[in-house]
Scaffold this active site. Structure first.
Site, PDB file in Angstrom:
ATOM      1  N   TRP A   1     -11.186   5.827  -6.583  1.00  0.00           N
ATOM      2  CA  TRP A   1     -10.559   4.700  -7.263  1.00  0.00           C
ATOM      3  C   TRP A   1      -9.466   4.150  -6.371  1.00  0.00           C
ATOM      4  O   TRP A   1      -8.757   4.883  -5.725  1.00  0.00           O
ATOM      5  CB  TRP A   1      -9.966   5.121  -8.622  1.00  0.00           C
TER       6      TRP A   1
ATOM      7  N   ARG B   1       1.262  -9.674  -1.380  1.00  0.00           N
ATOM      8  CA  ARG B   1      -0.022  -8.972  -1.372  1.00  0.00           C
ATOM      9  C   ARG B   1      -0.993  -9.774  -2.224  1.00  0.00           C
ATOM     10  O   ARG B   1      -0.651 -10.160  -3.348  1.00  0.00           O
ATOM     11  CB  ARG B   1       0.178  -7.564  -1.948  1.00  0.00           C
TER      12      ARG B   1
ATOM     13  N   GLU C   1       0.720   6.063   0.638  1.00  0.00           N
ATOM     14  CA  GLU C   1       1.421   6.147  -0.651  1.00  0.00           C
ATOM     15  C   GLU C   1       1.123   7.464  -1.363  1.00  0.00           C
ATOM     16  O   GLU C   1       1.905   7.892  -2.202  1.00  0.00           O
ATOM     17  CB  GLU C   1       1.071   4.945  -1.544  1.00  0.00           C
TER      18      GLU C   1
ATOM     19  N   ARG D   1       3.526   4.524   4.405  1.00  0.00           N
ATOM     20  CA  ARG D   1       3.865   4.112   3.036  1.00  0.00           C
ATOM     21  C   ARG D   1       4.472   5.212   2.172  1.00  0.00           C
ATOM     22  O   ARG D   1       4.665   5.038   0.966  1.00  0.00           O
ATOM     23  CB  ARG D   1       2.599   3.585   2.351  1.00  0.00           C
TER      24      ARG D   1
ATOM     25  N   ASP E   1      -4.630  -4.589  -0.158  1.00  0.00           N
ATOM     26  CA  ASP E   1      -4.810  -3.153  -0.411  1.00  0.00           C
ATOM     27  C   ASP E   1      -6.286  -2.881  -0.732  1.00  0.00           C
ATOM     28  O   ASP E   1      -6.812  -3.382  -1.733  1.00  0.00           O
ATOM     29  CB  ASP E   1      -3.929  -2.741  -1.600  1.00  0.00           C
TER      30      ASP E   1
ATOM     31  N   HIS F   1      -7.379   0.117  -1.285  1.00  0.00           N
ATOM     32  CA  HIS F   1      -7.293   1.226  -2.247  1.00  0.00           C
ATOM     33  C   HIS F   1      -8.377   2.287  -2.039  1.00  0.00           C
ATOM     34  O   HIS F   1      -9.104   2.658  -2.965  1.00  0.00           O
ATOM     35  CB  HIS F   1      -7.290   0.693  -3.684  1.00  0.00           C
TER      36      HIS F   1
ATOM     37  N   HIS G   1       6.054   2.702  -0.684  1.00  0.00           N
ATOM     38  CA  HIS G   1       5.339   2.425  -1.938  1.00  0.00           C
ATOM     39  C   HIS G   1       6.361   2.002  -3.005  1.00  0.00           C
ATOM     40  O   HIS G   1       7.421   2.609  -3.109  1.00  0.00           O
ATOM     41  CB  HIS G   1       4.643   3.731  -2.345  1.00  0.00           C
TER      42      HIS G   1
ATOM     43  N   GLU H   1      -4.139  -2.163   3.781  1.00  0.00           N
ATOM     44  CA  GLU H   1      -3.633  -0.883   3.273  1.00  0.00           C
ATOM     45  C   GLU H   1      -4.745   0.033   2.777  1.00  0.00           C
ATOM     46  O   GLU H   1      -5.710  -0.436   2.159  1.00  0.00           O
ATOM     47  CB  GLU H   1      -2.666  -1.199   2.126  1.00  0.00           C
TER      48      GLU H   1
ATOM     49  N   TYR I   1      -9.706  -3.309  -8.619  1.00  0.00           N
ATOM     50  CA  TYR I   1      -8.363  -2.769  -8.422  1.00  0.00           C
ATOM     51  C   TYR I   1      -7.384  -3.900  -8.090  1.00  0.00           C
ATOM     52  O   TYR I   1      -7.692  -4.775  -7.273  1.00  0.00           O
ATOM     53  CB  TYR I   1      -8.318  -1.736  -7.269  1.00  0.00           C
TER      54      TYR I   1
ATOM     55  N   GLU J   1       7.515  -2.471  -0.754  1.00  0.00           N
ATOM     56  CA  GLU J   1       6.742  -3.007  -1.882  1.00  0.00           C
ATOM     57  C   GLU J   1       7.662  -3.164  -3.091  1.00  0.00           C
ATOM     58  O   GLU J   1       8.491  -2.309  -3.356  1.00  0.00           O
ATOM     59  CB  GLU J   1       5.595  -2.045  -2.233  1.00  0.00           C
TER      60      GLU J   1
HETATM   61  C1  CS2 Z   1      -0.918   0.822  -5.245  1.00  0.00           C
HETATM   62  C2  CS2 Z   1      -0.555   1.338  -6.581  1.00  0.00           C
HETATM   63  O1  CS2 Z   1       1.125  -0.218  -5.074  1.00  0.00           O
HETATM   64  C3  CS2 Z   1       0.094   0.078  -4.482  1.00  0.00           C
HETATM   65  O2  CS2 Z   1      -0.149  -0.190  -3.347  1.00  0.00           O
HETATM   66  O3  CS2 Z   1      -1.914   1.331  -4.509  1.00  0.00           O
HETATM   67  O4  CS2 Z   1      -0.803   0.310  -7.491  1.00  0.00           O
HETATM   68  C4  CS2 Z   1      -1.295   2.600  -7.032  1.00  0.00           C
HETATM   69  O5  CS2 Z   1      -2.558   2.285  -7.479  1.00  0.00           O
HETATM   70  C5  CS2 Z   1      -0.502   3.226  -8.124  1.00  0.00           C
HETATM   71  O6  CS2 Z   1       0.771   3.506  -7.664  1.00  0.00           O
HETATM   72  C6  CS2 Z   1      -1.187   4.490  -8.635  1.00  0.00           C
HETATM   73  O7  CS2 Z   1      -0.359   5.183  -9.481  1.00  0.00           O
HETATM   74 MG    MG Z   2      -1.620   0.916  -2.466  1.00  0.00          MG
END
Ligand code: CS2
Ligand code: MG
Length: 402
Positions: A402, A147, A262, A283, A210, A212, A312, A236, A159, A339
């Site tokens: 976020w 990633r 996730e 996920r 990602d 996010h 996840h 993602e 992020y 992941e």
């Molecule tokens: C994320 C995580 O792993 C991922 O893809 O989106 O870093 C996520 O931000 C955290 O699990 C939040 O607790």
């Molecule tokens: Mg993620």
């Protein structure tokens, strides 16, 4: 085999984790992950006050009945706190059943469908050059899938970009950190990142990204189109998914593979997305989606619609969740990818585990159960420390995702 005790262990070996330990009258015990990042104590209290008292004296072998009892029986169905608590109990009960059968959990689920579990690691840098260097390190470690996230020019923080390179810990402060977000800057930057990465590394490795939850469906459709030529493994969480129909818009415009889920807790969160074939990878994972019992149902529904799994596996999911997920991944017929963000040494010491990494694959190991334990004495040395995920605002101060 009666449940005689349920312990809820909260500890912070580098970050907070909530762990459930179910002890039976036959001496066999099982452990489950109950960590919900930034809301840990809500799940701990739910388990201690509202779940444990109802389970003492029950038969630990009745995993399905206990699942239904906790889901249907609480009246207030679904939701992250409830489903994380159920997920933890369910994981611990599968651990017990597999230990009692003297088998690794994947055998109990139906045996191996593959030799190893392909994982993706997290390469990130403050700019494109640094991200390229990080990707190279992952390639050197043998990863087949990576990633890639990079800082966006003009934004102080982005992020997925971390100081620590082998793991990423977004829950970074006693009160939520405030980040600033610009969709415009981000959309300009991401295609450049993948253009450089493909230019440098060619097309032999899988690259993932990602978003996010930052975009609208139309923006995501545009980003997907502009990334198609770089052949991503997936894009993602392009859009927050409460509005499942929104993904129709993305699908109408781009063939980029989409991954989502996730933050999903039940099959109901992804039912339309799956049945309308609006995503390619689901996920959801063991801890937040009701344990092995429920995740298996989601995967079976997904299989009918050519959708594969991509559990996840960030650092806020404990090694117990990772261990259980790896047994699930080893069995599940429609596996896609897993992941894998490595845990810190402190975390790994508190959770001794049987899983191992080699050449881009994880292997669950042959220990009976899910192969992960908790060292309670060591865990007790790391008391809970409040930590929040950041919040996001647009440049004018408006709250954003976020
Ligand atoms: C994320 C995580 O792993 C991922 O893809 O989106 O870093 C996520 O931000 C955290 O699990 C939040 O607790
Ligand atoms: Mg993620």
């Amino acid at each position: 085999m009666k449940i005689v005790d349920i312990k809820v262990i909260v500890s912070c070996p580098g970050r907070n984790f909530v762990t459930v330990k179910i002890i039976t009258d036959e001496g066999v015990y099982g452990v489950g992950d109950a960590t919900l990042n930034g809301r840990e104590l809500a799940v701990a209290a739910y388990l201690e006050e509202h779940v444990a008292p109802c389970l003492i004296g029950r038969d630990a072998q009745q995993i399905e009945d206990i699942w239904q009892y906790l889901y249907r029986g609480c009246y207030w169905r679904r939701g992250p706190v409830t489903m994380t608590a159920i997920g933890a109990i369910d994981t611990a009960l599968w651990d017990i059943k597999a230990k009692a059968a003297n088998m690794p959990l994947y055998q109990l689920l139906g045996g191996k469908s593959r030799e190893g579990v392909m994982v993706y690691g997290h390469a990130n840098g403050s700019d494109i050059a640094e991200t390229i260097d990080e990707v190279a390190k992952y390639i050197d470690m043998g990863y087949k899938a990576i990633r890639a996230q990079s800082g966006v020019p003009g934004l102080d923080s982005t992020y997925g970009v971390a100081k620590e390179k082998m793991y990423y810990e977004p829950a970074d402060a006693d009160l939520p950190t405030e980040n600033i977000w610009s969709t415009q800057q981000y959309l300009r930057h991401v295609p450049k990142l993948f253009d450089h990465l493909r230019d440098k590394f060619g097309f032999d490795h899988h690259f993932l990204h990602d978003v996010h939850h930052r975009l609208t469906p139309n923006e995501a459709a545009g980003l997907g189109k502009s990334l198609e030529e770089y052949r991503l493994f997936w894009l993602e969480d392009a859009v927050p998914a409460e509005n499942q129909e929104g993904f129709r818009i993305i699908r109408q415009h781009t063939t980029i593979p989409l991954a989502l889920g996730e933050v999903f807790n039940t099959i109901w969160d992804c039912k339309n997305l799956i049945q309308e074939q609006l995503i390619d990878y689901i996920r959801a994972t063991v801890v937040h989606a009701g344990g092995i019992t429920h995740l298996r149902r989601i995967a079976d529904l997904a299989a009918i619609y050519h959708i594969r799994t991509g559990c996840h596996g960030a650092t806020d999911l404990s090694p117990i969740c990772m261990g259980a997920a790896l047994h699930f991944d080893t069995w599940v017929p429609n596996f896609g990818i897993q992941e894998y963000m490595r845990h810190s040494e402190e975390t790994d010491a508190v959770f001794p585990h049987a899983y191992t990494f080699k050449d881009g694959y994880l292997f669950p190991g042959e220990a009976s159960g899910h192969g992960v334990d908790i060292d309670e004495k060591l865990a007790a040395k790391y008391p809970y420390k409040r930590a929040y995920l950041p919040v996001n605002r647009l440049e004018d101060g408006t709250m954003w995702n976020w």
